[in-house]
Design a protein around this motif. Sequence first.
Motif, mmCIF file in Angstrom:
data_model
loop_
_atom_site.group_PDB
_atom_site.id
_atom_site.type_symbol
_atom_site.label_atom_id
_atom_site.label_comp_id
_atom_site.label_asym_id
_atom_site.label_seq_id
_atom_site.Cartn_x
_atom_site.Cartn_y
_atom_site.Cartn_z
ATOM 1 N N VAL A 255 12.488 9.661 16.399
ATOM 2 C CA VAL A 255 12.251 10.350 15.234
ATOM 3 C C VAL A 255 12.640 12.102 15.467
ATOM 4 C CG1 VAL A 255 10.101 11.121 13.873
ATOM 5 C CG2 VAL A 255 10.276 9.010 14.837
ATOM 6 N N PRO A 256 13.229 12.567 14.395
ATOM 7 C CA PRO A 256 13.772 13.711 14.671
ATOM 8 C C PRO A 256 12.562 14.861 14.402
ATOM 9 C CG PRO A 256 15.055 12.601 13.194
ATOM 10 C CD PRO A 256 13.961 11.741 13.404
ATOM 11 N N PRO A 257 12.596 16.000 14.659
ATOM 12 C CA PRO A 257 11.543 16.860 14.719
ATOM 13 C C PRO A 257 10.918 17.038 13.356
ATOM 14 C CG PRO A 257 13.342 17.828 15.842
ATOM 15 C CD PRO A 257 13.806 16.708 15.298
ATOM 16 N N ASP A 258 11.709 17.181 12.325
ATOM 17 C CA ASP A 258 11.251 17.612 11.084
ATOM 18 C C ASP A 258 10.325 16.183 10.439
ATOM 19 O OD1 ASP A 258 13.553 16.012 11.194
ATOM 20 O OD2 ASP A 258 14.462 17.005 9.386
ATOM 21 N N TRP A 259 10.849 14.927 10.718
ATOM 22 C CA TRP A 259 10.036 13.805 10.380
ATOM 23 C C TRP A 259 8.873 13.918 11.372
ATOM 24 C CZ3 TRP A 259 10.061 11.581 5.829
ATOM 25 C CH2 TRP A 259 11.585 11.647 5.011
ATOM 26 N N THR B 175 1.868 18.110 10.355
ATOM 27 C CA THR B 175 1.922 19.634 10.334
ATOM 28 C C THR B 175 2.512 20.296 9.191
ATOM 29 O OG1 THR B 175 2.587 18.978 12.620
ATOM 30 C CG2 THR B 175 3.614 21.117 11.897
ATOM 31 N N TYR B 176 3.495 19.335 8.654
ATOM 32 C CA TYR B 176 4.016 19.601 7.071
ATOM 33 C C TYR B 176 3.473 18.847 6.195
ATOM 34 C CZ TYR B 176 7.319 21.521 10.766
ATOM 35 O OH TYR B 176 7.729 21.844 11.964
ATOM 36 N N ASP B 177 3.254 19.332 5.014
ATOM 37 C CA ASP B 177 2.645 18.543 3.679
ATOM 38 C C ASP B 177 3.744 17.923 3.240
ATOM 39 O OD1 ASP B 177 0.095 19.087 4.345
ATOM 40 O OD2 ASP B 177 0.358 21.027 3.000
ATOM 41 N N GLU B 178 4.905 18.625 3.022
ATOM 42 C CA GLU B 178 6.120 17.985 2.236
ATOM 43 C C GLU B 178 7.146 17.310 3.193
ATOM 44 O OE1 GLU B 178 6.269 18.283 -1.014
ATOM 45 O OE2 GLU B 178 4.348 19.380 -1.088
ATOM 46 N N PRO B 179 7.612 16.028 2.795
ATOM 47 C CA PRO B 179 8.522 15.520 3.827
ATOM 48 C C PRO B 179 9.895 16.193 3.608
ATOM 49 C CG PRO B 179 8.416 14.382 1.783
ATOM 50 C CD PRO B 179 7.237 15.436 1.681
ATOM 51 N N PRO B 180 10.633 16.029 4.990
ATOM 52 C CA PRO B 180 11.972 16.617 4.866
ATOM 53 C C PRO B 180 12.986 16.555 3.655
ATOM 54 C CG PRO B 180 11.379 15.757 7.118
ATOM 55 C CD PRO B 180 10.506 15.265 5.893
ATOM 56 N N THR B 181 12.697 15.361 2.972
ATOM 57 C CA THR B 181 13.637 15.270 1.715
ATOM 58 C C THR B 181 13.207 16.310 0.842
ATOM 59 O OG1 THR B 181 11.830 13.405 1.096
ATOM 60 C CG2 THR B 181 13.743 12.580 2.105
ATOM 61 N N GLU B 182 12.061 16.737 0.552
ATOM 62 C CA GLU B 182 11.488 17.974 -0.505
ATOM 63 C C GLU B 182 11.812 19.146 0.115
ATOM 64 O OE1 GLU B 182 7.878 16.712 -2.237
ATOM 65 O OE2 GLU B 182 8.474 14.720 -1.969
ATOM 66 N N ALA B 183 11.273 19.394 1.519
ATOM 67 C CA ALA B 183 11.184 20.796 2.029
ATOM 68 C C ALA B 183 11.911 20.716 3.415
ATOM 69 C CB ALA B 183 10.031 21.335 2.164
ATOM 70 N N ARG C 71 0.659 -1.237 0.045
ATOM 71 C CA ARG C 71 -0.045 0.025 -0.149
ATOM 72 C C ARG C 71 0.802 1.404 0.072
ATOM 73 N NH1 ARG C 71 -5.827 -0.078 0.956
ATOM 74 N NH2 ARG C 71 -6.308 -2.502 1.190
ATOM 75 N N GLY C 72 2.034 1.216 0.418
ATOM 76 C CA GLY C 72 2.947 2.440 0.325
ATOM 77 C C GLY C 72 3.924 2.639 -0.454
ATOM 78 N N ARG C 73 4.411 3.684 -0.462
ATOM 79 C CA ARG C 73 5.731 4.281 -1.192
ATOM 80 C C ARG C 73 6.633 4.624 -0.070
ATOM 81 N NH1 ARG C 73 6.526 9.565 -2.321
ATOM 82 N NH2 ARG C 73 4.845 10.867 -1.596
ATOM 83 N N PHE C 74 7.977 4.707 -0.469
ATOM 84 C CA PHE C 74 9.105 5.086 0.299
ATOM 85 C C PHE C 74 9.188 6.380 0.060
ATOM 86 C CE2 PHE C 74 13.653 5.770 0.392
ATOM 87 C CZ PHE C 74 13.953 5.584 1.933
ATOM 88 N N VAL C 75 9.372 7.217 1.118
ATOM 89 C CA VAL C 75 9.468 8.708 1.242
ATOM 90 C C VAL C 75 10.977 9.377 1.491
ATOM 91 C CG1 VAL C 75 8.524 10.911 1.960
ATOM 92 C CG2 VAL C 75 6.988 9.124 1.767
ATOM 93 N N GLY C 76 11.427 8.647 2.556
ATOM 94 C CA GLY C 76 12.655 9.103 3.078
ATOM 95 C C GLY C 76 13.436 8.201 4.070
ATOM 96 N N GLN C 77 14.587 8.761 4.525
ATOM 97 C CA GLN C 77 15.181 7.986 5.648
ATOM 98 C C GLN C 77 15.863 9.168 6.170
ATOM 99 O OE1 GLN C 77 17.638 4.930 4.393
ATOM 100 N NE2 GLN C 77 18.650 4.362 6.322
ATOM 101 N N ASP C 78 15.884 8.954 7.555
ATOM 102 C CA ASP C 78 16.932 9.960 8.378
ATOM 103 C C ASP C 78 17.956 9.595 8.805
ATOM 104 O OD1 ASP C 78 16.585 8.128 10.488
ATOM 105 O OD2 ASP C 78 14.784 9.341 11.512
ATOM 106 N N GLU C 79 18.908 10.473 9.534
ATOM 107 C CA GLU C 79 20.173 10.223 9.817
ATOM 108 C C GLU C 79 20.337 9.092 10.751
ATOM 109 O OE1 GLU C 79 18.620 13.453 12.531
ATOM 110 O OE2 GLU C 79 18.626 13.287 10.368
ATOM 111 N N LEU C 80 19.308 8.493 11.645
ATOM 112 C CA LEU C 80 19.063 7.483 12.295
ATOM 113 C C LEU C 80 19.074 6.072 11.864
ATOM 114 C CD1 LEU C 80 17.535 8.999 15.532
ATOM 115 C CD2 LEU C 80 19.923 8.812 15.056
ATOM 116 N N GLY C 81 18.378 6.120 10.408
ATOM 117 C CA GLY C 81 18.255 4.843 9.747
ATOM 118 C C GLY C 81 16.765 4.561 9.763
#
Length: 134
Positions: A68-72, A79-87, A25-35
């Motif tokens: 989980v970092p604050p941006d993610w 709270t944010y529409d765009e993921p941190p990988t894009e914005a 059902r999902g699509r990969f959006v991104g990965q943070d610095e903690l993995g």
Amino acid sequence: MSVLKTIFTWWNGATLGVLFTISRRGRFVGQDELGNRYYEARDDRDSYDRGRKRRWVIYKGYADASKVPPDWHGWLRYTYDEPPTEAPLRRQAWEKDHLPNLTGTIYARRPQGALARGGERQRAAGDYEAWSPE
């Protein structure tokens, strides 16, 4: 042993059922610095609110929400529409790097006087002195 952990434990990443659902059902959006890896649903069929796509995080290692970092976190909670990988969030010069909660681990802060450090501390001016009868 790791196959059994994947099948039966949710606190060591994700179970096979969750991985199957996200792959379907999902699509990969991104990965943070903690993995940790982040996913978003392709449509809103299984969403709690119509018009919003469901979002998931697969933790690397032990599942702990403080990892989980604050941006993610803002993206996961809509709270944010765009993921941190894009914005990505703008960082202020005074902001410190994100750290997970270390309470209960060997890296937890143990100030002088804590029971884990022996319970001895220096006397302070406002220390309590117990009443004793004459």
